[in-house]
Each structure stands twice: as C-alpha cells, then as structure tokens.
Scaffold this motif. Structure first.
Motif, mmCIF file in Angstrom:
data_model
loop_
_atom_site.group_PDB
_atom_site.id
_atom_site.type_symbol
_atom_site.label_atom_id
_atom_site.label_comp_id
_atom_site.label_asym_id
_atom_site.label_seq_id
_atom_site.Cartn_x
_atom_site.Cartn_y
_atom_site.Cartn_z
ATOM 1 N N UNK A 26 0.847 -1.191 0.000
ATOM 2 C CA UNK A 26 0.000 0.000 0.000
ATOM 3 C C UNK A 26 0.883 1.243 0.000
ATOM 4 N N UNK A 54 2.804 7.364 1.279
ATOM 5 C CA UNK A 54 3.341 6.569 2.386
ATOM 6 C C UNK A 54 4.765 7.015 2.663
ATOM 7 N N UNK A 55 5.073 7.228 3.934
ATOM 8 C CA UNK A 55 6.448 7.495 4.354
ATOM 9 C C UNK A 55 6.829 6.454 5.395
ATOM 10 N N UNK A 56 7.872 5.682 5.103
ATOM 11 C CA UNK A 56 8.305 4.691 6.070
ATOM 12 C C UNK A 56 9.792 4.447 5.862
ATOM 13 N N UNK A 84 10.671 -1.052 8.618
ATOM 14 C CA UNK A 84 9.266 -1.082 9.047
ATOM 15 C C UNK A 84 8.349 -1.578 7.936
ATOM 16 N N UNK A 137 5.094 -3.422 8.573
ATOM 17 C CA UNK A 137 3.988 -2.726 9.236
ATOM 18 C C UNK A 137 3.095 -1.971 8.262
ATOM 19 N N UNK A 138 3.544 -1.857 7.028
ATOM 20 C CA UNK A 138 2.762 -1.123 6.031
ATOM 21 C C UNK A 138 1.393 -1.774 5.823
ATOM 22 N N UNK A 143 -0.712 -2.355 7.868
ATOM 23 C CA UNK A 143 -1.707 -1.701 8.723
ATOM 24 C C UNK A 143 -2.017 -0.270 8.300
ATOM 25 N N UNK A 144 -1.368 0.199 7.235
ATOM 26 C CA UNK A 144 -1.498 1.618 6.865
ATOM 27 C C UNK A 144 -2.918 1.959 6.418
ATOM 28 N N UNK A 161 -5.192 2.214 9.327
ATOM 29 C CA UNK A 161 -4.914 3.419 10.125
ATOM 30 C C UNK A 161 -5.533 4.645 9.469
ATOM 31 N N UNK A 210 -2.328 9.713 9.005
ATOM 32 C CA UNK A 210 -2.437 8.559 9.897
ATOM 33 C C UNK A 210 -1.045 8.047 10.212
ATOM 34 N N UNK A 266 1.264 4.541 11.853
ATOM 35 C CA UNK A 266 1.398 3.181 12.359
ATOM 36 C C UNK A 266 2.765 3.138 13.044
ATOM 37 N N UNK A 275 0.294 8.618 5.234
ATOM 38 C CA UNK A 275 0.462 7.674 6.337
ATOM 39 C C UNK A 275 1.955 7.521 6.611
ATOM 40 N N UNK A 317 4.676 5.299 8.694
ATOM 41 C CA UNK A 317 4.785 3.980 9.314
ATOM 42 C C UNK A 317 6.193 3.808 9.891
ATOM 43 N N UNK A 372 8.280 5.544 11.700
ATOM 44 C CA UNK A 372 9.274 6.620 11.785
ATOM 45 C C UNK A 372 8.773 7.635 12.816
#
Lengths: 366, 366
Positions: free
Chosen positions: A32, A346-348, A352, A355-356, A358-359, A362, B312, B314, B329, B331, B333
């Motif tokens: 996602x 999305x920023x991650x 991690x 865990x995406x 669950x984005x 959330x 959002x 996570x 979103x 995640x 960080x």
C-alpha cells in the motif's frame, strides 16, 4: 486414466497439453498505497519495467503452454482482460468471492477436464518475479515430466538466505531425474530454525508452484476434501452453459475455504505422493517495500521507480521512492521509503516494511 | 537634536511618531520547500493561521506606529505589496541586492529623516512569531521611552531554555524603568555555555529588535561606519527624486556589508550606549521544522498544517505534515516531517531539521 496408464497424448508431447493456471488473488497489502483493493499487486508494474506482474507471469509461461487460464476475482476481471488480451475471455475464470487457493485451483482443474480432458496443469501465482524465464521453464518441463507419472509436483526454490518469510520443503529420497520425494512441508520458520535448515541443507523454499495431472489432483481431492471436489465439479459442469450463474450462486459459498498446501500438499506428501523438483532460478515474491528496494537497487543507492523527477538526499542512505509527480528530497533518514499513488503518500523506512499492511486501516480510522 | 534636547514632538507623544522598520530578507532555507528564493519565509503562512509572517508582523506593530516602512528585495516587492496593502507603496523600500541588515536599517533611518525628520525607529524582523501582541507592544513602548533619551535600545527576550540558536545579551546596571545597560553581546553559545548563562541569570536572547532615534543611529554610524553612513544618506537624498535609479546603481553595491550587531550594537555597547529592555512575551523565530512542530503540536501528537486531508500513523510518534493534496500515512518513523509544496516533497525527521538547509542544493545537484 491412471498413473500406470497415462493419456498417450500427454506422453507423446506433454508440453502441447500443459495448461497453466494463474490464480490472481491477494491485494498485497504491504505494498500500500500502490496496492489497493481495486488494484491488487498482480496488476502493478512494481519494478517500473513497463510490464505488470501478471503480464510478466503470462509472458513467462506462454512458451511452455498454449493454454493459460487465470482465476481471479470478479471485480478484477476487466483489468486482467485488458492487461493480458492474449488470454481468451473464456479462460478468465472469475470468483464471486475469495475462497482461498484450493477452490480456485480445483475449479480450474475441473474446468480443464470438462473442456479439454485430462491434462498436466501447472499453477503459478500471478504476482511473483522470476527474471530468468528460460531457467524457470526448464524446471517446469522437468516438473511436468514427473507429474505425468502421477505425482503432485512442487517446484522448490533453492534458498539464498535463511528467510523467515517462506515455508520450506524438506527434500527426501531421490526419484527420477532431478526430482526427489517431499519428506515434509514446514511452515514459515523462526530465524534460528531457518538458519539450521540452511546449514543442514536439503531444504527448498515453497513458492506455491504446483504441477500435476488434473485427474491426480481431483482424485486426491475426492478423497481428502469430497465436498470441495463435488462442488467444483458441479460448477465446472455448468460453467459453459446457461446455468452457470445459478450454480455458482448456490455452490460457490459452500466450498471449503482452505489453501492447497493444507488440502493437498501436506496430506499427500505424508502418503509419499508429492515430489519436489528443485529450481535454482532467481525468484522473488516482492511482498513488501524492503524486498522491492533490495531487488531494485545497488546497496546504499537511491532507487526511483515509476517516476522521472529527481530524488536527492542529504545525510540519507539509499531511499526508495516510488511514483509521484514532484522532486523528492530525503534529509537525515536512512533507508527511507516514500511512495505516492493516486490515492495517498506513504512514508516509512525499510525496517518497518512489514507494518505497512496496517497503513490502510490506520487511514480509515482517521 | 541631541539626547539632552530631544525633539519636543517625540517627547509629547512619541507613539505618534514611532516609525517601525521591517527588514524583510532571508529565504529561511531550513524551511525548504515551503521557502524558496522567490517565496521567502516572511511571505509564508507558516502556521496555517490564514496570515503570513509579514502580515502578522505588520498587524502587530500597527497599533503602535502609524508609519511602517518595509525594506525588502526588489524581487519580493510586488508580493509584499500584495500581502500588506495598508503599507503605502512609497514605504516599500526595495534593495537591488542584499547588503546585510545594517545597510537596510541605515537606509530606512536616512529615508525617515529625509521625509519626516528625526523620529524614534523600531526595527523588527518580518518573519518572527509573537503570539501576544499587547505584551510585545508594552515592551516596545518602554523601549521607545528609553530610546528617546539617546540610547540604542535592544529588546531582550527572557530565555525559556538554554538555546544554542540565538545570541545572548548580558545585562548590566539598572537604568530607568525596566531598562538596564547592556554589558555585552555574546554570539550563539555552545550548550554548556548556554546552560551556565541560564543558571547565573541576567541574560536575555537577542532577537534583533532595536529601538533608537534615527539621529542617534546615524550619528553612531557616521563615527563607526562612515562610508556606509555617507552612502545611505546619499541614496536617501535621491530616493524620492528622478536620480534614484542612478544613485542606487552607483552607490548601493559600495555599501559595507555588515550586520547591525557588529556595526552598531557591539561597539556602542562597549561605549555604554546600548540599553536593554527585557521582554517576557513569547517569541519564536520558527527557523526550522523542529521549531514549527514544537510550536504547533501537542507532544507526541500529529501536527498537520496547511492541509485538510488526513494524516495517519502506524508505530510512528508525532509526525509534522505540511501541505499536500493526498492523505499521508507514516509507518515506523518517529518525529517524521513530511512537507509538500508546489515544487517538491521533503521527507525528514525533527532531529535532522537543521540539515534541511542543504536540501535545495542537493536537488540542484541531481
């Protein structure tokens, strides 16, 4: 037809009659916002090569198999048809709802028998990545040869690291050619167990690639999952006639929801009926952005996919940036992952990536 | 006019003749990509309140000072004029190129004398944030009272933490009212020095807020920076006539490039000519995204500025998300900073906020 008396047509040139089944399901929620319920992973050009994963998959099997059947959700049928126009509409088998892999593959087997008689069928996920198609096809040819003799054959991928993301196949006694008995299937291991298996040797990753005669599969299913077997035969009998909608509406939701691993592979392996053919080709399921970055980039370098605009860094090692219509600068974050789709950003970070999944939930909760 | 014999008009009601000068310069490069060369920090609605920093600044001084003069770069004159239409075009003083704060403030002082005679001028940066305008103005009134008697007055902000981001004012002997002598100005200290100053007490932050009579300022400048003094007087004499362009073109680039701190505040303080009036109002220079997050949000919570779409998280504490047209979103960080402008997307973390100043150059190098 039995293993002792195989269909002579298959014996003479089984590749002419090999039929590939591609179950195209699963959103790929760790990817996602690229993946979405309406745009699952298999419809994505995940590596930015110009071909989606399902297009790659069809292209990879086409030299082996004139007939390709895709089993997918009703909501994805139009998109799949548009992406792989070479697959005839009649070979796009749509499921009204997901009933796990056994229902999809068993329905395909029953439809193949219904339309074309007994054949060797090979089933490959629509959303995996195999760069070397020729090496893959050589392994499938060997698997089909073994399947012709009545085994359920699983292609086992040679492990390159002690991954905890896949189930493992414990290989047993040698059979003919490269094939070996499957001693057992194991679930996804913990890191210690995985390291032990790699150290001992004799294990392969289970990538869900099965090759078997349709009659062998349905025969096992009659014994082990009789309700499911009867259900898919009833649906298949009605599929190409006027009663399809009624029969599907009545029967589909009664089919046992079970994975082929639990329904067939594990119990039949325990009976000695499953062979493994090792495949040493490179294989990736590209399940998350960490895998995608690993696969796409030089270590520590910037990876940009599906975008032309620049990515710059300040004190930031190896970002993965996917999509988007503006320059991106990452400052002071190592292994950042920045993904922009039409729907969201999305920023991650790569660590991690799991865990995406669950984005989306959330975001829905905001 | 001298300190002993002040202009009676100023004595009678100096607030009527207080003229505020707002030097509007500095890109604010740690706030990239919101700040850009064509859109410096003072033109930004940084907190999403509906008012830009220069609009806030003008609104804050207007109850004190009928006349407001803004000194800014030629390229920003139109934008400033559009944002603060209440300031007459004649009071928008444009610099052909940046020559540091002394040239800007000295030119303003010379123009004020030229147009309206000697006055008390107060100089405040265009891009600081002061929530309590009334407390600010009370301090300025007190500073103007002291300035009337011939001192260069600096407003000293009561420190709330041992910041290493600001210079400090060491306060000396009491003068009248709340004013004290300035014993010395110190450069931005290291953390240990800052902690020591806070522990000892008697120090204030130097926020660059100066209040002084124009004749006092220009008198000091005649002694200390005679070339600069003569240059701004020559430009001011020509400013409202037909020779402005020629004189500016000839003289501007010869003006000494120096900050008011080094040109006036430090040497005059050494002579005993600078007073400090303490200000206990809340003050922020909002120089980077860490300050912006600190200022805008509850600890650990999500801060969204200039956007309506959801943010959002996570497994991610307290992101700051500015601008943008899609849900975001974050995640895995903590303290992420995600900023989208028309030009670019920045991804960083609060602890790296200082490094953002290098982002534009990194992008230009791609």
């Amino acid at each position: 037809m039995t293993a002792e008396n195989p269909d002579p047509r298959i014996v003479s040139d089984f590749l002419d009659d090999l039929i590939t089944v591609i179950p195209a399901g699963g959103v790929g929620s760790r990817l996602w916002p690229l993946s979405q319920p309406h745009r699952p992973k298999f419809l994505l050009d995940l590596l930015g090569t110009g071909a989606t994963l399902i297009q790659d998959t069809v292209a990879r099997v086409s030299p082996l198999s004139e007939r390709v059947m895709i089993v997918t959700g009703e909501r994805h049928a139009d998109a799949v048809g548009a992406q792989v126009p070479a697959v005839p509409a009649a070979n796009l088998v749509t499921e009204p709802s997901p009933r796990d892999s056994m229902a999809a593959i068993a329905l395909a087997a029953a439809l193949i028998e219904q339309r074309w008689g007994t054949a060797v069928m090979a089933s490959f996920a629509a959303d995996h990545l195999i760069p070397d198609g020729e090496a893959f096809r050589a392994t499938v040819r060997e698997a089909a040869r073994v399947a012709r003799d009545g085994k359920v054959v699983v292609i086992g991928i040679e492990p390159t690291e002690p991954s905890t993301a896949f189930g493992y196949i414990e290989m047993g006694d040698p059979l003919s050619g490269e094939a070996r008995e499957v001693a057992a299937f194991t679930e996804k291991p913990d890191a210690e167990t995985a390291a032990g298996m790699l150290a001992r040797g004799g294990y392969a990753w289970n990538a869900g690639m099965f090759v078997m005669r349709t009659d062998v599969l349905l025969g096992h299913l009659d014994r082990l999952q009789p309700t499911l077997a009867a259900g898919v035969r009833e649906i298949a009998a009605a599929w190409d006639g006027p009663e399809r909608a009624d029969v599907v509406a009545r029967v589909w939701s009664t089919l046992t929801k079970i994975a082929i691993d639990h329904a067939i592979a594990e119990p039949v392996a325990a009976e000695g009926g499953v062979a493994v053919v090792p495949g040493s080709f490179e294989w990736h399921d590209v399940g998350d952005f960490d895998s995608l970055a690993e696969l796409s980039g030089a270590a520590g370098g910037t990876v940009a996919i599906g975008r032309d605009l620049p990515v710059a860094t300040v004190a930031a090692r190896g970002p993965l940036v996917v999509g988007g219509t503006k320059p991106v600068v990452v400052v002071g974050v190592d292994d950042a992952v920045v993904v922009e789709s039409d729907e969201a950003i999305l920023v991650t970070v790569r660590s991690a990536a799991q865990r995406v999944k669950d984005a989306a939930a959330a975001l829905a909760d905001t």
